[in-house]
Scaffold this motif. Sequence first.
Motif, short mmCIF file in Angstrom:
data_model
loop_
_atom_site.label_atom_id
_atom_site.label_comp_id
_atom_site.label_asym_id
_atom_site.label_seq_id
_atom_site.Cartn_x
_atom_site.Cartn_y
_atom_site.Cartn_z
N GLN A 195 30.26 15.17 19.68
CA GLN A 195 30.65 16.57 19.44
C GLN A 195 31.46 16.72 18.17
N ALA A 196 32.14 15.65 17.78
CA ALA A 196 32.95 15.73 16.57
C ALA A 196 32.11 15.54 15.32
N MET A 197 30.84 15.13 15.49
CA MET A 197 29.97 14.97 14.33
C MET A 197 29.33 16.31 14.01
N LEU A 220 29.74 3.70 20.90
CA LEU A 220 30.93 4.07 20.14
C LEU A 220 31.68 5.07 21.02
N GLU A 221 32.71 4.58 21.69
CA GLU A 221 33.37 5.42 22.69
C GLU A 221 34.40 6.33 22.05
N ARG A 222 34.95 5.86 20.93
CA ARG A 222 36.01 6.63 20.29
C ARG A 222 35.94 6.36 18.80
N GLY A 227 45.49 7.85 9.69
CA GLY A 227 45.94 7.72 8.31
C GLY A 227 44.74 7.68 7.40
N GLU A 228 44.65 6.63 6.62
CA GLU A 228 43.51 6.54 5.71
C GLU A 228 42.44 5.62 6.28
N GLY A 229 42.53 5.30 7.54
CA GLY A 229 41.50 4.50 8.18
C GLY A 229 40.88 5.24 9.35
N GLN A 230 40.23 4.49 10.22
CA GLN A 230 39.53 5.08 11.35
C GLN A 230 39.66 4.10 12.51
N PRO A 251 34.48 9.65 10.46
CA PRO A 251 33.92 9.39 11.79
C PRO A 251 32.60 8.61 11.70
N TYR A 252 31.82 8.86 10.65
CA TYR A 252 30.50 8.24 10.52
C TYR A 252 30.59 6.73 10.37
N ASN A 253 31.72 6.22 9.87
CA ASN A 253 31.84 4.77 9.73
C ASN A 253 31.93 4.07 11.08
N GLY A 254 32.27 4.82 12.12
CA GLY A 254 32.20 4.28 13.47
C GLY A 254 30.78 3.91 13.84
#
Lengths: 428, 238
Positions: A195-197, A220-222, A227-230, A251-254
């Motif tokens: 939903q966040a995508m 990918l559960e979360r 900060g500047e990471g994920q 988020p896409y890097n997840g």
Amino acid sequence: MLRLAAACALGRLAGRVSRLLGRGGSALPGLVAEKVDPRLIERLVAPVRRGVVVVTGTNGKTTTTKMLVAMLEAEGLEVVTNPTGSNLARGIAARLIEVASWRGRVDADLAVFEVDEAAVRPLAPRLRPQVLVVTNMARDQLDRFGELATTASHAAAAVRRAAVAVLNADDPLVAGMAAAAGATRFFGSAEPVRQAMPPDSSLYGAASAAAPAIPLDLCLERSDADGEGQVITLVRASGERATARLQVPGPYNGYNAAAAALAAAEFGVPLARAAAALEATRPAFGRGQVIEYRGRRVRLLLVKNPAGLNQVIRLLAALPPGAEILVAINDLDADGRDVSWLWDARVEDLAGGGHRFGTGGIRAYDIALRLKYAGLEAWAETDFGAALERFVGGIPEGETGYLVPTYTAMLRFLELLRPGTSKREAWA
Amino acid sequence: MSDLVIAHLYPYEMNIYGDTGNVIALRRRLEWRGLEARVDPVPVGADYDLSGADIVFGGGGQDRSQLEVADDLQRRRDAVHEAVAAGTVFLTICGTYQLFGRRFLTQEGREIPGIGVFAMDTIGGRRRMIGNVVVVTPWGDLVGFENHSGRTLLDPGQAPLGRVKKGYGNNETRRDEGAVTANCFGTYLHGSLLPKNPGFADELLGRALRRRHGAAADLPPLDDTLEHRAARVAARRP
């Protein structure tokens, strides 16, 4: 054998000459060597002990490849991979020549290659991948490839050549390739992450009905900004789970991390060790990479198509007010000559964020116009040096600014940010 | 109560060439003048009364989507002809434009029937016509980007939108671009077309407002400096 050795030698020579002439040169050796021995790639990958992994798709290829290589190397495996951007046959050939012995033998456990989604069809039967990863399928540079359906059919044909296909269950075009695959492994995400995508369609939200639920091998559960990471959490079908903080935001890097971890599992990498390797993976060229410049940090977020721009928009929208953003659009062949795609991205999602926008590149006025019609003010500067000055001048010392360029615009800015480096790293 | 109603034909099916920017431009240029538009998406299969719309827009899409859309458009054939006769403003681009002609003969020899608003046929070709285009029209020079393999041939009596000064337009040989019948416009220009051609955007809005609200509806000018700069750069690009 003699022919292969000659092809490698000539290829290496071509590379040396090209570098002497100051042309960079990661593709020329491959071009030359393939002329001498057209079956060069087949011969060079044949002795690679545990086979070849191919990573293809529209977005995320480079980052996924880099993550996967990090996971495999952390296990002590000897891995050959292609440098960023050299994802056509000649780039792969060039890399293989570079690592081959003088007799043309590649001594490695695994080869992991990022392959352009339009080149993957002819390359797959030559590489005969043990694992083929398809990250996603979105519209990209229509003036170059023609239609999305055609591109997807090329990737599907490549999937048929792989022993195991690692597919994105959340992308209907990719999930549909399972029919063509022998063994299939699916990665995807849990509902809150999905939903966040952002949906790709800009004006009226997503129209298509929810895809039928596919049982996931890795979920990918979360995937939350930190900060500047994920920070991401991955869960295997067995219930095994691991959390990692990625060095790249977005988020896409997840998804890229999930794809890499699932591919690594095919070679026996446990999830916890894959997660540890993810934490240590530095951003790939231009994909969230940070460059220190005059006491400021410039984070590069390469964009190539509306789906990729939507992902970057999601990341930018979450930045605190006052963040300095420069969007730079070029329209050379490598960028796509048609800039219409800017109007398909969800630029309106940036409205009200209080960010400061500048625009650059050959088509600076086009992206400034897109921002204007999304209700956002932006300065426009087509000169690269002047645009960089103005952008950097707006970043407070010690802070981070965000540079969002298309491919050739990125190379121009890199020449200014770190003179002498972009050609060597990015020559394709 | 909206000042204008814009119907967006097939927004999900025909949405990959940035043509949605035309709807964004129409809506914004009304808002900047204190007017309001309602945008109705009209996807394949939707039950929608075109007689309530002031501007009907349809863009380009992939070949596969175009087939789906062609069937749906046949259902709306009479309604579209009635709306064109009643002076409704239409802007059709690329794939939708082709289907507003009589027929599209694909490269494989298949015939996709159109709805015949424009007296023209389109024939599929092998070579794609790709690049930036400049078209001379009664509403000024229009700048856009074309990307099509269909060659559109207008009947002698069918008015084109304009003459190409750069690029291909309807086909490789005749140098005409687009088609116009009453308030119905067809063109190959992506880009998006209207954001970089604000005069033409206002022409469409002006026609729609006059028809709905009478002659008094004049559009106050806007600052279009950025629009013109973007158009000037695009006109110089290959």
